[in-house]
Write a protein that holds these residues in place. Structure first.
Motif, PDB file in Angstrom:
ATOM      1  N   MET A   1       0.842  -1.164   0.000  1.00  0.00           N
ATOM      2  CA  MET A   1       0.000   0.000   0.000  1.00  0.00           C
ATOM      3  C   MET A   1       0.896   1.240   0.000  1.00  0.00           C
ATOM      4  SD  MET A   1      -2.832   1.052   2.837  1.00  0.00           S
ATOM      5  CE  MET A   1      -1.738   0.970   4.207  1.00  0.00           C
ATOM      6  N   LYS A   2       0.543   2.196  -0.843  1.00  0.00           N
ATOM      7  CA  LYS A   2       1.263   3.458  -0.921  1.00  0.00           C
ATOM      8  C   LYS A   2       0.329   4.566  -0.479  1.00  0.00           C
ATOM      9  CE  LYS A   2       2.018   3.288  -5.269  1.00  0.00           C
ATOM     10  NZ  LYS A   2       2.444   3.565  -6.642  1.00  0.00           N
ATOM     11  N   LEU A   3       0.860   5.529   0.264  1.00  0.00           N
ATOM     12  CA  LEU A   3       0.095   6.697   0.662  1.00  0.00           C
ATOM     13  C   LEU A   3       0.476   7.851  -0.248  1.00  0.00           C
ATOM     14  CD1 LEU A   3       0.401   6.526   4.531  1.00  0.00           C
ATOM     15  CD2 LEU A   3      -1.390   5.624   3.079  1.00  0.00           C
ATOM     16  N   SER A   4      -0.515   8.596  -0.685  1.00  0.00           N
ATOM     17  CA  SER A   4      -0.230   9.707  -1.583  1.00  0.00           C
ATOM     18  C   SER A   4      -0.967  10.960  -1.133  1.00  0.00           C
ATOM     19  CB  SER A   4      -0.631   9.352  -3.014  1.00  0.00           C
ATOM     20  OG  SER A   4      -2.026   9.176  -3.101  1.00  0.00           O
ATOM     21  N   TYR A   5      -0.427  12.092  -1.540  1.00  0.00           N
ATOM     22  CA  TYR A   5      -1.054  13.391  -1.327  1.00  0.00           C
ATOM     23  C   TYR A   5      -0.659  14.288  -2.488  1.00  0.00           C
ATOM     24  CZ  TYR A   5       3.524  14.991   0.248  1.00  0.00           C
ATOM     25  OH  TYR A   5       4.860  15.292   0.299  1.00  0.00           O
ATOM     26  N   TYR A   6      -1.465  15.314  -2.719  1.00  0.00           N
ATOM     27  CA  TYR A   6      -1.182  16.255  -3.792  1.00  0.00           C
ATOM     28  C   TYR A   6      -0.526  17.504  -3.227  1.00  0.00           C
ATOM     29  CZ  TYR A   6      -3.873  13.492  -7.058  1.00  0.00           C
ATOM     30  OH  TYR A   6      -4.295  12.485  -7.873  1.00  0.00           O
ATOM     31  N   CYS A   7       0.494  17.971  -3.896  1.00  0.00           N
ATOM     32  CA  CYS A   7       1.183  19.210  -3.512  1.00  0.00           C
ATOM     33  C   CYS A   7       0.249  20.380  -3.785  1.00  0.00           C
ATOM     34  CB  CYS A   7       2.478  19.344  -4.310  1.00  0.00           C
ATOM     35  SG  CYS A   7       3.343  20.897  -4.022  1.00  0.00           S
ATOM     36  N   SER A   8       0.172  21.300  -2.834  1.00  0.00           N
ATOM     37  CA  SER A   8      -0.706  22.461  -3.013  1.00  0.00           C
ATOM     38  C   SER A   8      -0.122  23.472  -3.994  1.00  0.00           C
ATOM     39  CB  SER A   8      -0.970  23.128  -1.668  1.00  0.00           C
ATOM     40  OG  SER A   8       0.252  23.502  -1.068  1.00  0.00           O
ATOM     41  N   SER A   9       1.163  23.389  -4.279  1.00  0.00           N
ATOM     42  CA  SER A   9       1.803  24.334  -5.177  1.00  0.00           C
ATOM     43  C   SER A   9       1.758  23.867  -6.638  1.00  0.00           C
ATOM     44  CB  SER A   9       3.248  24.541  -4.750  1.00  0.00           C
ATOM     45  OG  SER A   9       3.919  25.369  -5.648  1.00  0.00           O
ATOM     46  N   CYS A  10       2.276  22.674  -6.895  1.00  0.00           N
ATOM     47  CA  CYS A  10       2.375  22.209  -8.281  1.00  0.00           C
ATOM     48  C   CYS A  10       1.277  21.221  -8.670  1.00  0.00           C
ATOM     49  CB  CYS A  10       3.747  21.604  -8.537  1.00  0.00           C
ATOM     50  SG  CYS A  10       4.068  20.085  -7.632  1.00  0.00           S
ATOM     51  N   LYS A  11       0.444  20.795  -7.722  1.00  0.00           N
ATOM     52  CA  LYS A  11      -0.695  19.891  -7.952  1.00  0.00           C
ATOM     53  C   LYS A  11      -0.267  18.517  -8.452  1.00  0.00           C
ATOM     54  CE  LYS A  11      -3.567  23.287  -7.154  1.00  0.00           C
ATOM     55  NZ  LYS A  11      -3.594  23.680  -5.786  1.00  0.00           N
ATOM     56  N   LYS A  12       0.965  18.102  -8.137  1.00  0.00           N
ATOM     57  CA  LYS A  12       1.427  16.771  -8.519  1.00  0.00           C
ATOM     58  C   LYS A  12       1.369  15.850  -7.317  1.00  0.00           C
ATOM     59  CE  LYS A  12       4.195  18.148 -12.397  1.00  0.00           C
ATOM     60  NZ  LYS A  12       5.462  18.077 -13.074  1.00  0.00           N
ATOM     61  N   GLU A  13       1.274  14.562  -7.607  1.00  0.00           N
ATOM     62  CA  GLU A  13       1.112  13.566  -6.556  1.00  0.00           C
ATOM     63  C   GLU A  13       2.464  13.149  -5.979  1.00  0.00           C
ATOM     64  OE1 GLU A  13      -1.891   9.842  -6.020  1.00  0.00           O
ATOM     65  OE2 GLU A  13      -0.937  10.090  -7.964  1.00  0.00           O
ATOM     66  N   ASN A  14       2.533  13.074  -4.662  1.00  0.00           N
ATOM     67  CA  ASN A  14       3.720  12.621  -3.952  1.00  0.00           C
ATOM     68  C   ASN A  14       3.349  11.394  -3.129  1.00  0.00           C
ATOM     69  OD1 ASN A  14       5.768  14.733  -4.520  1.00  0.00           O
ATOM     70  ND2 ASN A  14       4.208  16.048  -3.624  1.00  0.00           N
ATOM     71  N   TYR A  15       4.330  10.554  -2.842  1.00  0.00           N
ATOM     72  CA  TYR A  15       4.084   9.310  -2.126  1.00  0.00           C
ATOM     73  C   TYR A  15       4.874   9.268  -0.822  1.00  0.00           C
ATOM     74  CZ  TYR A  15       2.066   7.790  -6.512  1.00  0.00           C
ATOM     75  OH  TYR A  15       1.283   7.697  -7.637  1.00  0.00           O
ATOM     76  N   LEU A  16       4.284   8.589   0.168  1.00  0.00           N
ATOM     77  CA  LEU A  16       4.939   8.349   1.448  1.00  0.00           C
ATOM     78  C   LEU A  16       5.082   6.853   1.644  1.00  0.00           C
ATOM     79  CD1 LEU A  16       2.875  10.746   3.731  1.00  0.00           C
ATOM     80  CD2 LEU A  16       5.185  11.099   2.925  1.00  0.00           C
ATOM     81  N   LYS A  17       6.161   6.446   2.291  1.00  0.00           N
ATOM     82  CA  LYS A  17       6.361   5.033   2.601  1.00  0.00           C
ATOM     83  C   LYS A  17       6.016   4.805   4.068  1.00  0.00           C
ATOM     84  CE  LYS A  17       9.954   4.215  -0.759  1.00  0.00           C
ATOM     85  NZ  LYS A  17      11.319   3.787  -1.002  1.00  0.00           N
ATOM     86  N   THR A  18       5.174   3.812   4.328  1.00  0.00           N
ATOM     87  CA  THR A  18       4.815   3.455   5.693  1.00  0.00           C
ATOM     88  C   THR A  18       4.352   2.004   5.724  1.00  0.00           C
ATOM     89  OG1 THR A  18       3.471   4.041   7.595  1.00  0.00           O
ATOM     90  CG2 THR A  18       2.429   4.237   5.461  1.00  0.00           C
ATOM     91  N   SER A  19       4.396   1.429   6.900  1.00  0.00           N
ATOM     92  CA  SER A  19       3.879   0.071   7.068  1.00  0.00           C
ATOM     93  C   SER A  19       2.622   0.076   7.924  1.00  0.00           C
ATOM     94  CB  SER A  19       4.948  -0.814   7.717  1.00  0.00           C
ATOM     95  OG  SER A  19       5.278  -0.294   9.003  1.00  0.00           O
ATOM     96  N   ALA A  20       2.074   1.257   8.196  1.00  0.00           N
ATOM     97  CA  ALA A  20       0.889   1.382   9.038  1.00  0.00           C
ATOM     98  C   ALA A  20      -0.352   0.883   8.291  1.00  0.00           C
ATOM     99  CB  ALA A  20       0.696   2.833   9.442  1.00  0.00           C
ATOM    100  N   PRO A  21      -1.178   0.047   8.939  1.00  0.00           N
ATOM    101  CA  PRO A  21      -2.364  -0.477   8.266  1.00  0.00           C
ATOM    102  C   PRO A  21      -3.546   0.495   8.250  1.00  0.00           C
ATOM    103  CG  PRO A  21      -2.175  -1.448  10.428  1.00  0.00           C
ATOM    104  CD  PRO A  21      -0.940  -0.614  10.216  1.00  0.00           C
ATOM    105  N   ASP A  22      -3.563   1.494   9.150  1.00  0.00           N
ATOM    106  CA  ASP A  22      -4.648   2.470   9.170  1.00  0.00           C
ATOM    107  C   ASP A  22      -4.117   3.822   9.650  1.00  0.00           C
ATOM    108  OD1 ASP A  22      -4.255   1.886  11.805  1.00  0.00           O
ATOM    109  OD2 ASP A  22      -6.309   1.309  12.235  1.00  0.00           O
ATOM    110  N   ARG A  23      -4.985   4.800   9.686  1.00  0.00           N
ATOM    111  CA  ARG A  23      -4.562   6.157  10.044  1.00  0.00           C
ATOM    112  C   ARG A  23      -4.129   6.264  11.504  1.00  0.00           C
ATOM    113  NH1 ARG A  23      -6.070   9.365   5.601  1.00  0.00           N
ATOM    114  NH2 ARG A  23      -7.785   8.437   4.481  1.00  0.00           N
ATOM    115  N   TYR A  24      -4.745   5.484  12.385  1.00  0.00           N
ATOM    116  CA  TYR A  24      -4.360   5.524  13.795  1.00  0.00           C
ATOM    117  C   TYR A  24      -2.925   5.034  13.982  1.00  0.00           C
ATOM    118  CZ  TYR A  24      -9.362   6.026  14.346  1.00  0.00           C
ATOM    119  OH  TYR A  24     -10.643   6.458  14.238  1.00  0.00           O
ATOM    120  N   ALA A  25      -2.584   3.949  13.321  1.00  0.00           N
ATOM    121  CA  ALA A  25      -1.214   3.443  13.397  1.00  0.00           C
ATOM    122  C   ALA A  25      -0.242   4.420  12.745  1.00  0.00           C
ATOM    123  CB  ALA A  25      -1.119   2.075  12.739  1.00  0.00           C
TER     124      ALA A  25
END
Length: 110
Positions: A1-25
């Motif tokens: 599973m990859k986590l992604s968010y959009y940059c507010s400046s350039c509107k491109k997608e960035n990815y985060l690496k994590t092993s957390a199964p949910d938002r609480y973790a």
């Protein structure tokens, strides 16, 4: 599973690496309600709330499952279990990735 968010400046997608199964973790792992990451495309610092992250299935793991199924098919060709085992490995990995993604996207942190 990859986590992604959009940059507010350039509107491109960035990815985060994590092993957390949910938002609480992820909150326990990261320690804050907001992430402050540098955009990999434009270099701008982006503050995003954890609830704004979006999870996607990691297709490299699914492709790895397909390669594993091909290797097992080669070794079990003479035993007759080829279609059963070869078909269930990639499907099982795909279903697992979709369940993890759905669980992360459904959970919210206050």
């Amino acid at each position: 599973m990859k986590l992604s968010y959009y940059c507010s400046s350039c509107k491109k997608e960035n990815y985060l690496k994590t092993s957390a199964p949910d938002r609480y973790a992820f909150l326990v792992e990261y320690g804050k309600n907001e992430i402050n990451e540098r955009c990999k495309h434009c270099g701008n610092h982006t503050k995003k709330d954890i609830n704004r992250l979006h999870a996607e299935p990691n297709y490299m793991i699914i492709i790895g499952g397909i390669v594993l199924a091909i290797i097992i098919t080669i070794f079990l060709w003479d035993f007759g279990l080829v279609s059963t085992i070869s078909g269930t490995i990639p499907i099982g990995i795909w279903v697992d990735q979709n369940k993890k993604t759905s669980l992360f996207n459904r959970s919210r942190v206050r």
